[in-house]
Motif scaffolding. Structure first.
Motif, PDB file in Angstrom:
ATOM      1  N   GLN A  11       0.896  -1.262   0.059  1.00 25.61           N
ATOM      2  CA  GLN A  11       0.197   0.032   0.089  1.00 25.61           C
ATOM      3  C   GLN A  11       0.909   1.135   0.112  1.00 25.61           C
ATOM      4  O   GLN A  11       0.365   2.150   0.478  1.00 25.61           O
ATOM      5  CB  GLN A  11      -0.995  -0.129   1.144  1.00 25.61           C
ATOM      6  N   GLY A  12       2.033   1.121  -0.517  1.00 26.28           N
ATOM      7  CA  GLY A  12       2.946   2.294  -0.786  1.00 26.28           C
ATOM      8  C   GLY A  12       3.707   2.789   0.469  1.00 26.28           C
ATOM      9  O   GLY A  12       3.988   2.350   1.441  1.00 26.28           O
ATOM     10  N   ASP A  69      -5.602   8.585  -4.212  1.00 26.70           N
ATOM     11  CA  ASP A  69      -5.176   7.410  -3.457  1.00 26.70           C
ATOM     12  C   ASP A  69      -3.864   7.134  -3.087  1.00 26.70           C
ATOM     13  O   ASP A  69      -2.933   7.059  -4.182  1.00 26.70           O
ATOM     14  CB  ASP A  69      -5.917   6.089  -4.445  1.00 26.70           C
ATOM     15  N   SER A 121      -1.095   5.487  -2.910  1.00 27.84           N
ATOM     16  CA  SER A 121      -0.663   4.029  -3.343  1.00 27.84           C
ATOM     17  C   SER A 121       0.580   4.042  -3.461  1.00 27.84           C
ATOM     18  O   SER A 121       1.360   3.103  -3.894  1.00 27.84           O
ATOM     19  CB  SER A 121      -1.631   3.329  -4.363  1.00 27.84           C
ATOM     20  N   MET A 122       1.164   5.321  -3.728  1.00 30.39           N
ATOM     21  CA  MET A 122       2.738   5.483  -3.730  1.00 30.39           C
ATOM     22  C   MET A 122       3.383   6.389  -3.012  1.00 30.39           C
ATOM     23  O   MET A 122       2.953   7.326  -2.193  1.00 30.39           O
ATOM     24  CB  MET A 122       2.841   5.965  -5.266  1.00 30.39           C
ATOM     25  N   THR A 163       1.623  12.390  -3.525  1.00 24.53           N
ATOM     26  CA  THR A 163       0.273  12.524  -2.727  1.00 24.53           C
ATOM     27  C   THR A 163      -0.043  13.974  -2.170  1.00 24.53           C
ATOM     28  O   THR A 163      -0.821  14.193  -1.646  1.00 24.53           O
ATOM     29  CB  THR A 163       0.534  11.353  -1.578  1.00 24.53           C
ATOM     30  N   SER A 220       2.000   9.609  -9.530  1.00 29.07           N
ATOM     31  CA  SER A 220       0.662   9.322  -9.215  1.00 29.07           C
ATOM     32  C   SER A 220      -0.401  10.163 -10.252  1.00 29.07           C
ATOM     33  O   SER A 220      -1.590   9.915 -10.062  1.00 29.07           O
ATOM     34  CB  SER A 220       0.337   9.786  -7.716  1.00 29.07           C
ATOM     35  N   ARG A 269      -0.272   2.883 -13.829  1.00 27.22           N
ATOM     36  CA  ARG A 269      -1.434   2.386 -13.412  1.00 27.22           C
ATOM     37  C   ARG A 269      -2.077   3.463 -12.250  1.00 27.22           C
ATOM     38  O   ARG A 269      -3.332   3.705 -12.300  1.00 27.22           O
ATOM     39  CB  ARG A 269      -1.220   1.015 -12.646  1.00 27.22           C
ATOM     40  N   SER A 270      -1.150   3.937 -11.360  1.00 25.01           N
ATOM     41  CA  SER A 270      -1.749   5.008 -10.224  1.00 25.01           C
ATOM     42  C   SER A 270      -2.186   6.223 -10.890  1.00 25.01           C
ATOM     43  O   SER A 270      -3.510   6.698 -10.529  1.00 25.01           O
ATOM     44  CB  SER A 270      -0.609   5.215  -9.503  1.00 25.01           C
ATOM     45  N   THR A 271      -1.593   6.680 -11.951  1.00 30.91           N
ATOM     46  CA  THR A 271      -2.263   7.999 -12.674  1.00 30.91           C
ATOM     47  C   THR A 271      -3.476   7.690 -13.253  1.00 30.91           C
ATOM     48  O   THR A 271      -4.340   8.503 -13.148  1.00 30.91           O
ATOM     49  CB  THR A 271      -1.281   8.283 -13.839  1.00 30.91           C
ATOM     50  N   GLU A 317      -5.626   5.375 -12.469  1.00 36.13           N
ATOM     51  CA  GLU A 317      -6.933   5.176 -11.362  1.00 36.13           C
ATOM     52  C   GLU A 317      -7.215   6.529 -10.667  1.00 36.13           C
ATOM     53  O   GLU A 317      -8.272   6.868 -10.487  1.00 36.13           O
ATOM     54  CB  GLU A 317      -6.253   4.084 -10.377  1.00 36.13           C
ATOM     55  N   ASN A 318      -6.185   7.493 -10.375  1.00 41.39           N
ATOM     56  CA  ASN A 318      -6.495   8.701  -9.733  1.00 41.39           C
ATOM     57  C   ASN A 318      -7.253   9.460 -10.873  1.00 41.39           C
ATOM     58  O   ASN A 318      -8.287  10.361 -10.495  1.00 41.39           O
ATOM     59  CB  ASN A 318      -5.122   9.304  -9.380  1.00 41.39           C
TER      60      ASN A 318
END
Length: 305
Positions: free
Chosen positions: A31-32, A136, A138-139, A143, A173, A199-201, A203-204
């Motif tokens: 979870q980062g 989110d 996650s990284m 954030t 992110s 993937r994070s980009t 999703e966010n």
């Protein structure tokens, strides 16, 4: 079913080392990674200025592979310590429900500049005057908690012209790309060499309802210049990376991604590294526009003639 147990691993380091330590810890934790820094307030209206050492930590699930993962983490930290001395890692075991509470308590809404508000995904904004950007966490980076991200966001707010396209090199992110769209960018190309970052980009971006305006993919400056994405050039280019990488990108043609009279925002630069970056930018024909400082970090804006 028994609740999961977690092993918290943490190191407290100078700001210069925080990013490298977070990168190492993030390889072995779930979870980062979280980074915490003390904040100084001048008065009741002050939004606060981070100062002092940075605590970097993450959580490893306690299972049959824990000791093996812990040994690999210690080995990776040892290799990093050969470059610059590190304090020993600290470990603390906690129960699942305490872990969830501990994880979320580190994230609070963060006002940036005059218009933006960075929010954890699970919090609704109470400030209708600011533009919410939900992330989110996650990284480790992107954030909104790190000075380099905050500098880039504040400069983005000041220098983005609504309707312009944006290129985000090293998008992490996706926080800068999302902010750009919410501030009025017509479209954004966001690239990163890390598949997890893309993937994070995505999703966010979906979380913020801006996925259709952001073209993201694995790559860097070279792929943009080769035309792999929808944009090769843009009126505003973002590079929140590291000073040595920024300097290298000048030699690789980053100025070719900026349209005439366009601007580039550079962040991820420690104060003592700033003169070298500034000299490189000017050597490649860019004109100085603005320098913004937060703690030991510097954000720069340059314009192409």
């Amino acid at each position: 079913m028994a609740e999961a147990r977690w092993l918290e691993v943490s190191l407290t380091v100078d700001g210069e080392l925080a990013e490298a330590v977070a990168d190492v810890i993030g390889r072995f934790t779930s979870q980062g990674v979280v980074m915490e820094q003390a904040v100084r307030y001048n008065d009741a209206e002050d939004e606060g200025t981070p100062y002092g050492p940075v605590k970097v930590f993450g959580y490893m699930v306690v299972d049959g592979t824990l000791e093996q993962r812990r040994m690999k983490l210690e080995e990776a930290l040892w290799h990093l310590s050969q470059i610059q001395p590190l304090p020993p890692a600290e470990y603390r075991e906690i129960e699942d429900q305490d872990w969830m509470a501990a994880w979320r308590e580190h994230y609070r809404p963060i006002p940036i500049g005059e218009k933006l508000m960075i929010l954890p995904a699970w919090i609704e904004s109470a400030d209708e005057q600011r533009i919410p950007i939900k992330i989110d966490p996650s990284m480790a980076f992107g954030t909104g908690t790190h000075p380099t991200t905050q500098l880039c966001l504040a400069l983005l707010e000041r220098h983005l012209t609504p309707g312009d396209a944006v290129i985000d090199i090293g998008c992490g992110s996706g926080i800068l790309s999302i902010a750009a769209v919410k501030l009025g960018a017509s479209r954004v190309v966001a690239v990163d060499i890390d598949q997890a970052a893309i993937r994070s980009t995505r999703e966010n971006a979906a979380l913020n309802g801006v996925a259709e305006q952001i073209d993201s993919g694995v790559g860097s400056l070279g792929e943009i210049l080769l035309g792999y994405y929808a944009l090769r050039r843009a009126p505003l280019v973002l590079a929140n990376i590291l000073a040595p990488v920024i300097i290298r990108m000048f030699g690789e043609g980053v100025t070719d991604t900026i349209t005439n009279r366009g601007k580039i925002i550079l962040s991820g630069i420690l104060d003592e590294q700033s003169p070298a970056v500034e000299a490189e930018a000017e050597m490649h024909g860019l004109q100085f526009v603005e320098r913004m400082v937060q703690n030991d970090w510097v954000g720069l804006v340059y314009q192409k003639p």
